[in-house]
Motif scaffolding. Structure first.
Motif, PDB file in Angstrom:
ATOM      1  N   THR A 134      39.925  37.208  25.722  1.00  0.00           N
ATOM      2  CA  THR A 134      38.519  37.010  26.117  1.00  0.00           C
ATOM      3  C   THR A 134      37.595  37.994  25.426  1.00  0.00           C
ATOM      4  OG1 THR A 134      38.761  38.471  27.989  1.00  0.00           O
ATOM      5  CG2 THR A 134      38.962  36.124  28.452  1.00  0.00           C
ATOM      6  N   GLY A 135      38.065  39.228  25.230  1.00  0.00           N
ATOM      7  CA  GLY A 135      37.216  40.260  24.629  1.00  0.00           C
ATOM      8  C   GLY A 135      36.174  40.828  25.600  1.00  0.00           C
ATOM      9  N   VAL A 136      36.259  40.516  26.892  1.00  0.00           N
ATOM     10  CA  VAL A 136      35.359  41.113  27.886  1.00  0.00           C
ATOM     11  C   VAL A 136      36.206  41.708  29.011  1.00  0.00           C
ATOM     12  CG1 VAL A 136      33.469  39.503  27.354  1.00  0.00           C
ATOM     13  CG2 VAL A 136      35.046  38.973  29.249  1.00  0.00           C
ATOM     14  N   PRO A 137      35.608  42.604  29.843  1.00  0.00           N
ATOM     15  CA  PRO A 137      36.381  43.184  30.947  1.00  0.00           C
ATOM     16  C   PRO A 137      36.923  42.102  31.895  1.00  0.00           C
ATOM     17  CG  PRO A 137      34.341  44.395  30.637  1.00  0.00           C
ATOM     18  CD  PRO A 137      34.257  43.185  29.749  1.00  0.00           C
ATOM     19  N   ILE A 138      38.168  42.290  32.311  1.00  0.00           N
ATOM     20  CA  ILE A 138      38.827  41.337  33.210  1.00  0.00           C
ATOM     21  C   ILE A 138      38.968  41.947  34.600  1.00  0.00           C
ATOM     22  CG2 ILE A 138      41.012  40.128  33.692  1.00  0.00           C
ATOM     23  CD1 ILE A 138      39.503  38.836  31.407  1.00  0.00           C
ATOM     24  N   LEU A 139      38.608  41.143  35.592  1.00  0.00           N
ATOM     25  CA  LEU A 139      38.684  41.529  36.998  1.00  0.00           C
ATOM     26  C   LEU A 139      39.773  40.659  37.635  1.00  0.00           C
ATOM     27  CD1 LEU A 139      37.337  42.750  39.622  1.00  0.00           C
ATOM     28  CD2 LEU A 139      35.788  40.784  39.560  1.00  0.00           C
ATOM     29  N   SER A 140      40.841  41.280  38.131  1.00  0.00           N
ATOM     30  CA  SER A 140      41.895  40.482  38.765  1.00  0.00           C
ATOM     31  C   SER A 140      41.441  39.999  40.143  1.00  0.00           C
ATOM     32  CB  SER A 140      43.169  41.319  38.934  1.00  0.00           C
ATOM     33  OG  SER A 140      44.076  40.627  39.777  1.00  0.00           O
ATOM     34  N   LEU A 141      41.569  38.706  40.358  1.00  0.00           N
ATOM     35  CA  LEU A 141      41.245  38.104  41.660  1.00  0.00           C
ATOM     36  C   LEU A 141      42.539  37.755  42.403  1.00  0.00           C
ATOM     37  CD1 LEU A 141      38.493  35.622  40.358  1.00  0.00           C
ATOM     38  CD2 LEU A 141      38.134  37.915  41.281  1.00  0.00           C
ATOM     39  N   GLU A 142      43.616  38.379  42.033  1.00  0.00           N
ATOM     40  CA  GLU A 142      45.020  38.266  42.447  1.00  0.00           C
ATOM     41  C   GLU A 142      45.790  37.659  41.294  1.00  0.00           C
ATOM     42  OE1 GLU A 142      46.244  36.603  46.303  1.00  0.00           O
ATOM     43  OE2 GLU A 142      48.333  36.700  45.701  1.00  0.00           O
ATOM     44  N   SER A 143      46.685  38.486  40.786  1.00  0.00           N
ATOM     45  CA  SER A 143      47.543  38.057  39.681  1.00  0.00           C
ATOM     46  C   SER A 143      48.945  37.817  40.217  1.00  0.00           C
ATOM     47  CB  SER A 143      47.549  39.140  38.595  1.00  0.00           C
ATOM     48  OG  SER A 143      48.245  40.279  39.061  1.00  0.00           O
ATOM     49  N   ALA A 144      49.903  37.624  39.317  1.00  0.00           N
ATOM     50  CA  ALA A 144      51.278  37.322  39.730  1.00  0.00           C
ATOM     51  C   ALA A 144      51.883  38.432  40.592  1.00  0.00           C
ATOM     52  CB  ALA A 144      52.137  37.084  38.487  1.00  0.00           C
ATOM     53  N   THR A 145      51.514  39.682  40.307  1.00  0.00           N
ATOM     54  CA  THR A 145      52.186  40.801  41.001  1.00  0.00           C
ATOM     55  C   THR A 145      51.264  41.706  41.814  1.00  0.00           C
ATOM     56  OG1 THR A 145      51.991  42.362  39.150  1.00  0.00           O
ATOM     57  CG2 THR A 145      53.895  40.877  39.121  1.00  0.00           C
ATOM     58  N   ARG A 146      49.962  41.484  41.780  1.00  0.00           N
ATOM     59  CA  ARG A 146      49.045  42.402  42.477  1.00  0.00           C
ATOM     60  C   ARG A 146      47.781  41.693  42.974  1.00  0.00           C
ATOM     61  NH1 ARG A 146      50.763  45.776  37.941  1.00  0.00           N
ATOM     62  NH2 ARG A 146      51.454  47.816  38.703  1.00  0.00           N
ATOM     63  N   HIS A 147      47.134  42.317  43.973  1.00  0.00           N
ATOM     64  CA  HIS A 147      45.838  41.829  44.469  1.00  0.00           C
ATOM     65  C   HIS A 147      44.944  43.047  44.737  1.00  0.00           C
ATOM     66  CE1 HIS A 147      42.851  39.345  46.139  1.00  0.00           C
ATOM     67  NE2 HIS A 147      43.469  38.809  47.167  1.00  0.00           N
ATOM     68  N   PRO A 148      44.452  43.672  43.661  1.00  0.00           N
ATOM     69  CA  PRO A 148      43.786  44.979  43.818  1.00  0.00           C
ATOM     70  C   PRO A 148      42.440  44.946  44.547  1.00  0.00           C
ATOM     71  CG  PRO A 148      43.683  44.249  41.528  1.00  0.00           C
ATOM     72  CD  PRO A 148      44.584  43.290  42.237  1.00  0.00           C
ATOM     73  N   LEU A 149      41.706  43.823  44.525  1.00  0.00           N
ATOM     74  CA  LEU A 149      40.444  43.789  45.294  1.00  0.00           C
ATOM     75  C   LEU A 149      40.754  43.770  46.785  1.00  0.00           C
ATOM     76  CD1 LEU A 149      38.169  41.284  43.317  1.00  0.00           C
ATOM     77  CD2 LEU A 149      37.825  43.742  43.577  1.00  0.00           C
ATOM     78  N   GLN A 150      41.835  43.070  47.152  1.00  0.00           N
ATOM     79  CA  GLN A 150      42.269  43.064  48.547  1.00  0.00           C
ATOM     80  C   GLN A 150      42.679  44.476  48.971  1.00  0.00           C
ATOM     81  OE1 GLN A 150      42.499  40.325  50.829  1.00  0.00           O
ATOM     82  NE2 GLN A 150      42.725  42.058  52.198  1.00  0.00           N
ATOM     83  N   SER A 151      43.472  45.131  48.135  1.00  0.00           N
ATOM     84  CA  SER A 151      43.985  46.458  48.500  1.00  0.00           C
ATOM     85  C   SER A 151      42.851  47.472  48.655  1.00  0.00           C
ATOM     86  CB  SER A 151      44.964  46.967  47.452  1.00  0.00           C
ATOM     87  OG  SER A 151      45.949  46.008  47.191  1.00  0.00           O
ATOM     88  N   LEU A 152      41.846  47.392  47.786  1.00  0.00           N
ATOM     89  CA  LEU A 152      40.716  48.312  47.927  1.00  0.00           C
ATOM     90  C   LEU A 152      39.989  48.045  49.247  1.00  0.00           C
ATOM     91  CD1 LEU A 152      38.698  50.451  47.016  1.00  0.00           C
ATOM     92  CD2 LEU A 152      37.597  48.737  45.554  1.00  0.00           C
TER      93      LEU A 152
END
Ligand code: AN0
Ligand code: CP
Length: 317
Positions: A134-152
């Motif tokens: 993409t060449g732009v910052p990526i924000l995970s909305l839940e990937s295969a192994t993590r959900h960092p917005l949930q954890s925060l």
């Protein structure tokens, strides 16, 4: 912060929590920050909370938002390298991701594991290809192994409700479910709790051990009753086996969280990322009672997303 895919992208976890709590007090304090910029939210799987809370967070920061359910509304994506595309896939992730990068300043992506191959899911192939193309910052909305917005959001909620003057005891407890679910939420919760100022215990039936790197520093206790002793927070979640990858090993009888199990806790607050199966993972009495924090927790998803989007915007200036 260049991308937001795990706790390892965060330079100062406590400062990010503080930022989220400040956002909660004054949600529109930075409403000019995103002016003229666009956030794209790409979903390969369903979502209620992540979809709406991240849109709300973006609007509070003055961002434009575009949402696409790529699995249903896009062309069938090819993700493998070097294949002859004479089958059912129509567009390669190389072009699709690069094109979306042309329209967006930040791109959010939800991409669940297939739970067929541990190697494939834990390589985070789709997330990494988005980062690459993409060449732009990526924000995970839940990937295969993590959900960092949930954890925060979970850590923000714990910070708001923790007892004064001592480290809280936080227990992650496995719960039954009828479908094999990802390990993303418990993996991510575990690595955030290991980075936070809490005493952290994980309890689950044998065979549900999470991958070691997520749980370094946590205590694993197979006896749920022992684990729950003196808990301040109980985080309930089902996940499928990592060892016997993607499998449900038993019906998990006796593992549902009920009011009765709160007796030897510190009047523990009960959390769950939602969606939750009532009467299976958590009893009605808990969800409808005074110890449940699930709605406040979901509410905090807005401020978690807003704190992260603010940092991504500031770093890309
Ligand atoms: C998903 C999971 O367990 O990862 C999403 C949770 C936020 N849950 C379900 O599929 C029920
Ligand atoms: N907790 C959570 O991420 O919910 P959604 O799947 O509805 O976004």
């Amino acid at each position: 912060m260049k991308n937001y895919t795990s706790v390892h992208d965060v330079a100062d976890v406590a400062a990010l929590v503080k930022e989220a709590l400040e956002m909660k007090k004054a949600p529109l304090a930075h409403k000019e920050l995103g002016t003229g910029k666009t956030l794209g939210l790409i979903f390969l799987n369903p979502s209620l909370r992540t979809r709406l809370s991240t849109q709300k967070a973006a609007l509070n920061l003055g961002l434009n938002v575009m949402v696409m359910n790529l699995d249903k509304e896009g062309w069938a994506l090819e993700t493998q390298e070097g294949v002859v595309m004479n089958g059912t896939t129509v567009e390669h992730i190389k072009e699709a991701a690069a094109v979306m990068g042309q329209y967006c300043d930040i791109l959010g992506l939800r991409s669940f594991p297939k739970l067929q191959s541990k190697e494939e899911d834990y390589s985070e192939d789709i997330l990494n290809k988005f980062i690459k193309y993409t060449g732009v910052p990526i924000l995970s909305l839940e990937s295969a192994t993590r959900h960092p917005l949930q954890s925060l959001a979970d850590l923000v909620t714990i910070t708001e409700h923790k007892p004064e003057g001592r480290r809280p005891k936080v227990v992650l407890t496995w719960a039954p479910h009828v479908k094999p679910l990802p390990q993303a939420v418990p993996n991510s919760f575990a690595e955030w709790m290991c980075a936070a100022d809490v005493d952290f215990v994980i309890t689950h039936p044998e065979g549900y051990e999470l991958e070691n790197s997520f749980t370094e520093g946590a205590t694993i206790e197979y006896d749920q009753e022992k684990a729950l002793q003196d808990a301040d927070f109980i985080y309930v979640k089902n996940w499928s086996s990592y060892k016997e990858y993607g499998k449900i090993l038993s019906d998990g009888e006796g593992w549902m969280m009920t009011n009765e199990k709160l007796i030897n806790t510190n009047n523990a607050k009960v959390m769950h990322c939602l969606p939750v199966r009532r009467g299976l993972e958590l009893s009605d009495e808990i969800l409808d009672g005074p110890n449940s924090l699930v709605i406040q927790e979901a509410g905090n998803r807005v401020y978690a997303a807003q704190a992260v989007l603010k940092q991504l915007l500031e770093n890309s200036k």
